[in-house]
Scaffold this motif. Structure first.
Motif, PDB file in Angstrom:
ATOM      1  N   VAL A  51      19.493  70.081  39.580  1.00 53.81           N
ATOM      2  CA  VAL A  51      18.053  70.163  39.870  1.00 53.81           C
ATOM      3  C   VAL A  51      17.822  70.035  41.378  1.00 53.81           C
ATOM      4  O   VAL A  51      16.836  69.458  41.845  1.00 53.81           O
ATOM      5  N   SER A  52      18.751  70.608  42.131  1.00 56.16           N
ATOM      6  CA  SER A  52      18.690  70.526  43.590  1.00 56.16           C
ATOM      7  C   SER A  52      17.538  71.328  44.184  1.00 56.16           C
ATOM      8  O   SER A  52      17.259  71.213  45.382  1.00 56.16           O
ATOM      9  N   HIS A  53      16.868  72.137  43.352  1.00 57.07           N
ATOM     10  CA  HIS A  53      15.719  72.903  43.843  1.00 57.07           C
ATOM     11  C   HIS A  53      14.484  72.033  44.030  1.00 57.07           C
ATOM     12  O   HIS A  53      13.542  72.447  44.712  1.00 57.07           O
ATOM     13  N   MET A  54      14.452  70.856  43.430  1.00 55.41           N
ATOM     14  CA  MET A  54      13.290  69.982  43.557  1.00 55.41           C
ATOM     15  C   MET A  54      13.040  69.623  45.020  1.00 55.41           C
ATOM     16  O   MET A  54      13.969  69.604  45.833  1.00 55.41           O
ATOM     17  N   GLY A  55      11.766  69.336  45.346  1.00 49.40           N
ATOM     18  CA  GLY A  55      11.410  69.024  46.720  1.00 49.40           C
ATOM     19  C   GLY A  55      11.381  67.530  46.995  1.00 49.40           C
ATOM     20  O   GLY A  55      11.001  66.742  46.126  1.00 49.40           O
ATOM     21  N   GLU A  56      11.794  67.152  48.192  1.00 46.91           N
ATOM     22  CA  GLU A  56      11.764  65.745  48.615  1.00 46.91           C
ATOM     23  C   GLU A  56      10.981  65.625  49.928  1.00 46.91           C
ATOM     24  O   GLU A  56      11.345  66.263  50.918  1.00 46.91           O
ATOM     25  N   SER A 140      13.844  68.259  51.915  1.00 47.33           N
ATOM     26  CA  SER A 140      14.446  68.930  50.761  1.00 47.33           C
ATOM     27  C   SER A 140      15.830  69.502  51.064  1.00 47.33           C
ATOM     28  O   SER A 140      16.732  69.468  50.210  1.00 47.33           O
ATOM     29  N   SER A 141      16.020  70.019  52.265  1.00 51.03           N
ATOM     30  CA  SER A 141      17.305  70.631  52.605  1.00 51.03           C
ATOM     31  C   SER A 141      18.409  69.586  52.777  1.00 51.03           C
ATOM     32  O   SER A 141      19.597  69.937  52.810  1.00 51.03           O
ATOM     33  N   ARG A 142      18.040  68.324  52.879  1.00 45.97           N
ATOM     34  CA  ARG A 142      19.044  67.271  53.061  1.00 45.97           C
ATOM     35  C   ARG A 142      19.542  66.683  51.740  1.00 45.97           C
ATOM     36  O   ARG A 142      20.422  65.830  51.734  1.00 45.97           O
ATOM     37  N   TYR A 143      18.924  67.106  50.638  1.00 47.87           N
ATOM     38  CA  TYR A 143      19.282  66.544  49.344  1.00 47.87           C
ATOM     39  C   TYR A 143      19.747  67.609  48.364  1.00 47.87           C
ATOM     40  O   TYR A 143      19.150  68.687  48.272  1.00 47.87           O
ATOM     41  N   GLY A 181      32.753  57.692  44.929  1.00 45.69           N
ATOM     42  CA  GLY A 181      33.022  57.532  46.351  1.00 45.69           C
ATOM     43  C   GLY A 181      31.940  58.099  47.245  1.00 45.69           C
ATOM     44  O   GLY A 181      32.064  58.050  48.476  1.00 45.69           O
ATOM     45  N   VAL A 182      30.862  58.611  46.656  1.00 45.75           N
ATOM     46  CA  VAL A 182      29.755  59.183  47.421  1.00 45.75           C
ATOM     47  C   VAL A 182      28.562  58.226  47.392  1.00 45.75           C
ATOM     48  O   VAL A 182      28.160  57.774  46.318  1.00 45.75           O
ATOM     49  N   LYS A 183      28.011  57.910  48.540  1.00 42.45           N
ATOM     50  CA  LYS A 183      26.808  57.089  48.596  1.00 42.45           C
ATOM     51  C   LYS A 183      25.603  57.952  48.231  1.00 42.45           C
ATOM     52  O   LYS A 183      25.382  59.007  48.825  1.00 42.45           O
ATOM     53  N   ALA A 184      24.833  57.497  47.254  1.00 40.94           N
ATOM     54  CA  ALA A 184      23.715  58.287  46.763  1.00 40.94           C
ATOM     55  C   ALA A 184      22.565  57.399  46.332  1.00 40.94           C
ATOM     56  O   ALA A 184      22.746  56.215  46.032  1.00 40.94           O
ATOM     57  N   PHE A 197      20.134  59.481  34.378  1.00 38.68           N
ATOM     58  CA  PHE A 197      20.089  59.176  35.801  1.00 38.68           C
ATOM     59  C   PHE A 197      19.850  60.446  36.602  1.00 38.68           C
ATOM     60  O   PHE A 197      20.302  61.533  36.231  1.00 38.68           O
ATOM     61  N   GLU A 198      19.154  60.290  37.716  1.00 38.08           N
ATOM     62  CA  GLU A 198      19.001  61.361  38.698  1.00 38.08           C
ATOM     63  C   GLU A 198      19.676  60.892  39.975  1.00 38.08           C
ATOM     64  O   GLU A 198      19.447  59.762  40.438  1.00 38.08           O
ATOM     65  N   ILE A 199      20.521  61.750  40.518  1.00 34.59           N
ATOM     66  CA  ILE A 199      21.380  61.385  41.643  1.00 34.59           C
ATOM     67  C   ILE A 199      21.032  62.262  42.835  1.00 34.59           C
ATOM     68  O   ILE A 199      21.166  63.490  42.775  1.00 34.59           O
ATOM     69  N   TYR A 200      20.584  61.640  43.925  1.00 32.39           N
ATOM     70  CA  TYR A 200      20.225  62.353  45.156  1.00 32.39           C
ATOM     71  C   TYR A 200      21.337  62.106  46.162  1.00 32.39           C
ATOM     72  O   TYR A 200      21.628  60.960  46.513  1.00 32.39           O
ATOM     73  N   LEU A 201      21.939  63.191  46.646  1.00 32.74           N
ATOM     74  CA  LEU A 201      23.108  63.044  47.509  1.00 32.74           C
ATOM     75  C   LEU A 201      23.173  64.184  48.516  1.00 32.74           C
ATOM     76  O   LEU A 201      22.456  65.184  48.377  1.00 32.74           O
ATOM     77  N   PRO A 202      24.018  64.049  49.544  1.00 34.27           N
ATOM     78  CA  PRO A 202      24.152  65.126  50.538  1.00 34.27           C
ATOM     79  C   PRO A 202      24.615  66.419  49.868  1.00 34.27           C
ATOM     80  O   PRO A 202      25.490  66.399  48.996  1.00 34.27           O
ATOM     81  N   PRO A 203      24.049  67.558  50.270  1.00 35.86           N
ATOM     82  CA  PRO A 203      24.386  68.840  49.641  1.00 35.86           C
ATOM     83  C   PRO A 203      25.880  69.156  49.613  1.00 35.86           C
ATOM     84  O   PRO A 203      26.388  69.676  48.619  1.00 35.86           O
ATOM     85  N   ASP A 204      26.593  68.825  50.691  1.00 31.20           N
ATOM     86  CA  ASP A 204      28.007  69.189  50.728  1.00 31.20           C
ATOM     87  C   ASP A 204      28.870  68.349  49.795  1.00 31.20           C
ATOM     88  O   ASP A 204      30.019  68.696  49.506  1.00 31.20           O
ATOM     89  N   GLU A 205      28.325  67.240  49.294  1.00 33.19           N
ATOM     90  CA  GLU A 205      29.062  66.378  48.362  1.00 33.19           C
ATOM     91  C   GLU A 205      28.816  66.777  46.903  1.00 33.19           C
ATOM     92  O   GLU A 205      29.544  66.345  46.003  1.00 33.19           O
TER      93      GLU A 205
END
Length: 368
Positions: A51-56, A140-143, A181-184, A197-205
């Motif tokens: 659901v990475s399309h959602m806005g933050e 949004s582009s950071r998540y 191992g990813v901080k989220a 759960f919903e997990i917000y994390l860096p795009p490259d991870e």
């Protein structure tokens, strides 16, 4: 014609058999193994959604709290740091600009998670009403965002988490949890009617964590899920979809969301006068559940009639994978919204019998 946007997970879709569609300008999976299979997995085990399309949108600053109290219908004074709240933004007429989750990151720092198609509109709306020391940042582009949903979600995610996830309450979150191992930022929220759960994390991870969660959940039968199952799941739980149960011309009260409209909070908010009046008089229309009596599937936009007179329309309808019935949500005149009222739905030129029923159609069994 502009190219469709893609999430960081897009390169993996083909590996998992995804069938993609254009969803509000995004190329997203409607299904992987099949909507029915994915729906059943989430109801009984767990499913993983991109659901990475959602806005933050981050709102911060000395005046962030009073500003958001004026912009949002719910009461932020009830929201503690580390908790999320469902709320809405209303226009002056009481219509819905958007529905969203607000995460209280700090005393003067709030993360708003908004509907993807409304992200730019919401940013303009907030910026256009900004006063005082307030910063509004579209992050949004950071998540990237993954959602693991279902009764076995905690068991599966715990295999990758360093902290005890059972300590995370419903609508609670931690912004520094380590998952694989990813901080989220991890919240106990979702859009399926199940635990999860919903997990917000860096795009490259995100791609690596996607694979790790599916691998960790292989024994439990976790499957990747698309928008099709997400829609049938949220629909059975009667969670509103913006553009169908909510819009600029459909109020939160008409949609049955009075719990998120606090007209008695100390601060005024945009739309308060209109919503207070509507609350006092009662909304003229209501979202009601319907069940088909004749054979036919109600779909979005179909007309609803009573004694041959049009009284509203279907907002969402389908064959329920869980209940094995043809059901729908309809925005209709309030007098007809009483459960047990017989109606007709116009399907392919024929008026087929239906009746209103109590909602939600599905409610999970909360144990413990």
């Amino acid at each position: 014609m502009s190219a469709l946007k893609r999430t960081p997970l897009f390169p993996l879709y083909a590996d998992f058999g995804a069938k993609t569609i254009d969803f509000g300008g995004w190329e997203l999976p409607v299904q992987f193994s099949g909507i029915m299979k994915e729906h059943e997995a989430v109801r009984n085990r767990a499913g993983l959604f991109d659901v990475s399309h959602m806005g933050e949108i981050l709102v911060s600053g000395e005046d962030a709290y009073p500003f958001l109290q004026r912009m949002l219908t719910n009461d932020l004074s009830r929201l503690k740091i580390g908790k999320a709240q469902y709320t809405l933004m209303a226009n002056e007429r009481g219509g819905t600009v958007d529905d969203l989750l607000v995460y209280r990151l700090g005393e003067r720092e709030f993360l708003l998670v908004v509907n993807a198609a409304n992200t730019e509109k919401d940013e303009r709306w907030l910026t256009g009403h900004k006063t005082g020391d307030v910063a509004i940042e579209n992050l949004s582009s950071r998540y990237a965002q993954l959602a693991l949903q279902g009764p076995l979600a905690e068991k599966v995610l715990q295999k990758l988490a360093e902290d005890d996830l059972s300590a995370l309450p419903f609508f609670g979150f931690r912004k520094d949890l380590s998952i694989g191992g990813v901080k989220a930022l991890v919240s106990r929220t979702g859009y399926t009617g199940e635990d999860g759960f919903e997990i917000y994390l860096p795009p490259d991870e995100a791609p690596n964590l996607w694979r790790m969660i599916l691998e960790a959940g292989a024994e439990e039968g976790v499957v990747p899920c698309g928008l099709g199952a997400r829609d049938t799941l949220r629909f059975e739980a009667c969670l509103p979809l913006y553009g169908q149960e909510l819009s600029e011309t459909i109020s939160p009260l008409e949609a049955g969301l009075a719990f998120a409209v606090k007209v008695n909070k100390a601060e005024d908010f945009i739309g308060k006068a209109a919503l207070a009046k509507e609350l006092e008089e009662g909304p003229k229309r209501k979202i009601a559940g319907i069940e088909m009596l004749d054979k036919g599937v109600p779909r979005h936009g179909y007309r609803v009639l009573k004694d041959g007179r049009e009284i509203g329309h279907i907002t969402t309808g389908t064959h329920s994978p869980t209940l094995k019935k043809n059901i729908g949500l309809a925005l209709i005149e309030r007098d007809a919204a009483v459960p047990g009222t017989e109606l007709e739905v116009e399907i392919r030129g024929k008026c087929l019998r239906a009746r209103t029923v109590s909602t939600p159609f599905y409610k999970r069994n909360r144990q413990g």
